[in-house]
Design a protein around this motif. Structure first.
Motif, PDB file in Angstrom:
ATOM      1  N   LYS A  97      52.521  43.956  40.240  1.00 15.24           N
ATOM      2  CA  LYS A  97      51.600  44.710  41.220  1.00 15.24           C
ATOM      3  C   LYS A  97      52.194  45.726  42.284  1.00 15.24           C
ATOM      4  N   TYR A 101      40.339  33.248  36.280  1.00 20.26           N
ATOM      5  CA  TYR A 101      41.764  33.749  36.360  1.00 20.26           C
ATOM      6  C   TYR A 101      42.515  32.976  37.384  1.00 20.26           C
ATOM      7  N   GLY A 132      46.517  47.957  42.105  1.00 18.06           N
ATOM      8  CA  GLY A 132      45.919  47.005  41.209  1.00 18.06           C
ATOM      9  C   GLY A 132      46.565  46.479  39.867  1.00 18.06           C
ATOM     10  N   ARG A 170      37.122  36.676  36.938  1.00 19.77           N
ATOM     11  CA  ARG A 170      36.855  37.523  35.761  1.00 19.77           C
ATOM     12  C   ARG A 170      38.226  37.632  35.161  1.00 19.77           C
ATOM     13  N   LEU A 171      38.203  38.501  34.031  1.00 24.22           N
ATOM     14  CA  LEU A 171      39.590  38.800  33.334  1.00 24.22           C
ATOM     15  C   LEU A 171      40.481  39.857  34.312  1.00 24.22           C
ATOM     16  N   GLY A 172      41.690  39.596  34.115  1.00 24.18           N
ATOM     17  CA  GLY A 172      42.725  40.915  35.018  1.00 24.18           C
ATOM     18  C   GLY A 172      42.630  42.011  34.221  1.00 24.18           C
ATOM     19  N   ASP A 173      43.036  42.778  35.364  1.00 29.50           N
ATOM     20  CA  ASP A 173      43.336  44.196  34.712  1.00 29.50           C
ATOM     21  C   ASP A 173      44.546  44.742  35.426  1.00 29.50           C
ATOM     22  N   PRO A 174      45.762  45.002  34.548  1.00 32.19           N
ATOM     23  CA  PRO A 174      45.564  45.172  33.402  1.00 32.19           C
ATOM     24  C   PRO A 174      46.083  44.186  32.334  1.00 32.19           C
ATOM     25  N   GLU A 175      46.154  42.830  32.543  1.00 27.60           N
ATOM     26  CA  GLU A 175      46.470  41.870  31.617  1.00 27.60           C
ATOM     27  C   GLU A 175      45.536  41.787  30.422  1.00 27.60           C
TER      28      GLU A 175
HETATM   29  N1  GLY Z   1      45.619  42.400  37.662  1.00 26.00           N
HETATM   30  C1  GLY Z   1      45.193  41.667  38.781  1.00 26.00           C
HETATM   31  C2  GLY Z   1      43.925  41.622  38.928  1.00 26.00           C
HETATM   32  O1  GLY Z   1      43.105  41.811  37.968  1.00 26.00           O
HETATM   33  O2  GLY Z   1      43.308  40.947  40.046  1.00 26.00           O
END
Ligand code: GLY
Ligand code: AMP
Length: 440
Positions: A214, A269, A226, A288-293
């Motif tokens: 993070k 998540y 993010g 929702r899905l994570g970004d950037p996961e």
């Molecule tokens: N990578 C953290 C989020 O998507 O909230």
């Protein structure tokens, strides 16, 4: 079949790319998308964000299923609206999305269903919040109740920092109405992991584990962002810990929602803190899905994503299995100059063309776009258009090898003022050095 993905970040590029590889998919529309989704074979951007227009578009184009990437449209009720119009969509309703959109809702839910999380207190009165701070040792974590685009959590190392966070959120209202109410939380120590599942409301299919980074700078220093990079799987989530997370967190969340009369369909998540005693506690939920996961997770996903989503929408997710590439995937975010405070736009990005041609012939890497658009004098140059610009994701037999491959690719991409971290995967690498245990 035609599909629609809502959103325009790296997560949505990865989702739409993966869906486009399904043999039954003819086209994936991305609304609004970015330069990466504009250029990716099988994808087409549509410049629409308003929900009624998206519904009209989905009907006109006979879109079979819509998949929602970000939390904002979920919080605005896009799933409720599509369902009311008789359209298939994968994501939680506005009510179910409260697990992310209200931290107080999430905390009370966890308390009610005995899901492990940090101790907390809630406040609408800044005076009472200040008094509480004085009675508890620092560090303390101050969280605005509502959605705040990643700015709503302050880890205060001292009482002074905690008091000024309360003033900024509740008196100066720097997060608007999101800060009408706050929680003050116990500080948890440990290693963070992202645990994302798909659910149809009754059945659960866990995705591969992952870890985000993070902070902006190496060694987890600098401001929160993010997310500056992620990798999957995380070696420190052992099979025993995985089972414990499913049993003590994920299963009770889904059954708790049902008990509360809320049907949750979509990705869920859980942001976890793994304590020194190998106990997992929930830091936050995202609906929702994570970004950037998502970018490394999609690179590792061997199964066709479309039937997984179809079964989840139809309530038959129990019939599905999911298969992962055994390798580690690691994604490095390249961010714009000035990110996160004030990202600069319109810097030309060089080096992408060769990589786009190469990635057509390999499953070893993919360059996912986020804040990019078509610009320049003739409108055919790729330029920066947001804070997080690209996520360069690569596969390797260990975290270290995936890291080396990803950074070699990063070196081939240039734009003015680009910012990267140089240590994505460091916790996983350190762990692997001392232990060869690994799990999906
Ligand atoms: N990578 C953290 C989020 O998507 O909230
Ligand atoms: P959140 O948006 O809730 O995920 O919080 C953002 C970041 O703040 C998390 O990824 C953690 O690094 C940190 N954080 C949140 N809650 C806590 C906590 N109770 N203890 C320690 N760190 C926390």
């Amino acid at each position: 079949m035609k599909l629609l993905v809502i959103g325009g970040g790296g997560r949505e590029h990865a989702l739409a790319w993966k869906l486009s590889l399904s043999p039954r998919v003819h086209k994936v529309f991305v609304a609004p998308g970015n330069a990466g989704t504009a250029l990716e074979p099988g994808l087409e951007n549509i410049p629409i964000t308003a929900i009624p227009e998206l519904i009209e578009f989905a009907k006109r184009e006979s879109v079979a299923i819509t998949v929602v990437g970000p939390e904002i449209p979920l919080a605005a009720g896009i799933v409720d609206a599509f369902q009311a119009a008789g359209l298939k969509i994968f994501g939680p309703t506005r009510q179910a999305a409260q697990l992310e959109t209200s931290k107080i809702f999430a905390k009370e839910f966890m308390q009610r269903h005995h899901i492990p999380t940090a101790a907390y207190a809630r406040f609408t009165d800044p005076g009472l919040a200040h008094a509480y701070i004085e009675q508890h040792p620092a560090p303390l974590v101050i969280k605005a109740d509502g959605l705040a685009a990643g700015k709503g959590v302050i880890v205060a190392q001292s009482h002074e920092e905690a008091h000024s966070a309360v003033n900024a959120i509740m008196i100066e209202k720097n997060l608007g109405n999101a800060g009408n109410e706050i929680i003050i939380e116990e500080f948890l120590q440990g290693i963070e992991a992202s645990f994302i599942v798909m659910t149809d409301g009754n059945h659960i299919l866990p995705l591969a584990t992952s870890q985000d980074h993070k902070r902006l700078c190496d060694d987890d220093q600098g401001p929160n962002t993010g997310g500056m990079g992620a990798y999957s799987p995380v070696p420190f989530v052992s099979p025993t810990l995985h089972a414990q997370i499913m049993r003590s967190i994920i299963d009770p969340v889904i059954s708790g929602l049902k008990q509360d009369g809320i049907r949750y369909t979509g990705f869920l998540y859980a942001g976890l803190m793994i304590t020194a005693q190998d106990q997992a506690k929930v830091l936050e939920f995202n609906c929702r899905l994570g970004d950037p996961e998502t970018q490394p997770i999609m690179l590792r996903l061997k199964s066709d994503l479309l039937p997984l989503i179809e079964h989840a929408v139809n309530g038959t997710l129990n019939e599905m299995n999911i298969e992962w590439d055994r390798r580690t995937a690691l994604g490095v975010v390249m961010a714009a100059k000035g990110y996160p405070e004030n990202p600069r736009k319109n810097d030309a990005i060089y080096g992408l063309q060769d990589l786009a041609a190469e990635q057509e012939n390999t499953d070893n890497f993919h360059i996912f776009h986020a804040g990019t658009s078509m610009g320049g004098e003739n409108g055919n140059e790729i330029v920066t258009a947001g804070g997080r610009v690209l996520c360069v994701a690569a596969l390797g037999d260990s975290v270290k090898i995936a890291q080396q491959t990803a950074y070699k690719l990063v070196e081939r991409i240039r734009f003015d003022g680009s910012q990267i971290r140089h240590d994505i995967g460091h916790q996983g690498m350190n762990y692997q050095r001392g232990n060869s245990e690994k799990r999906d």
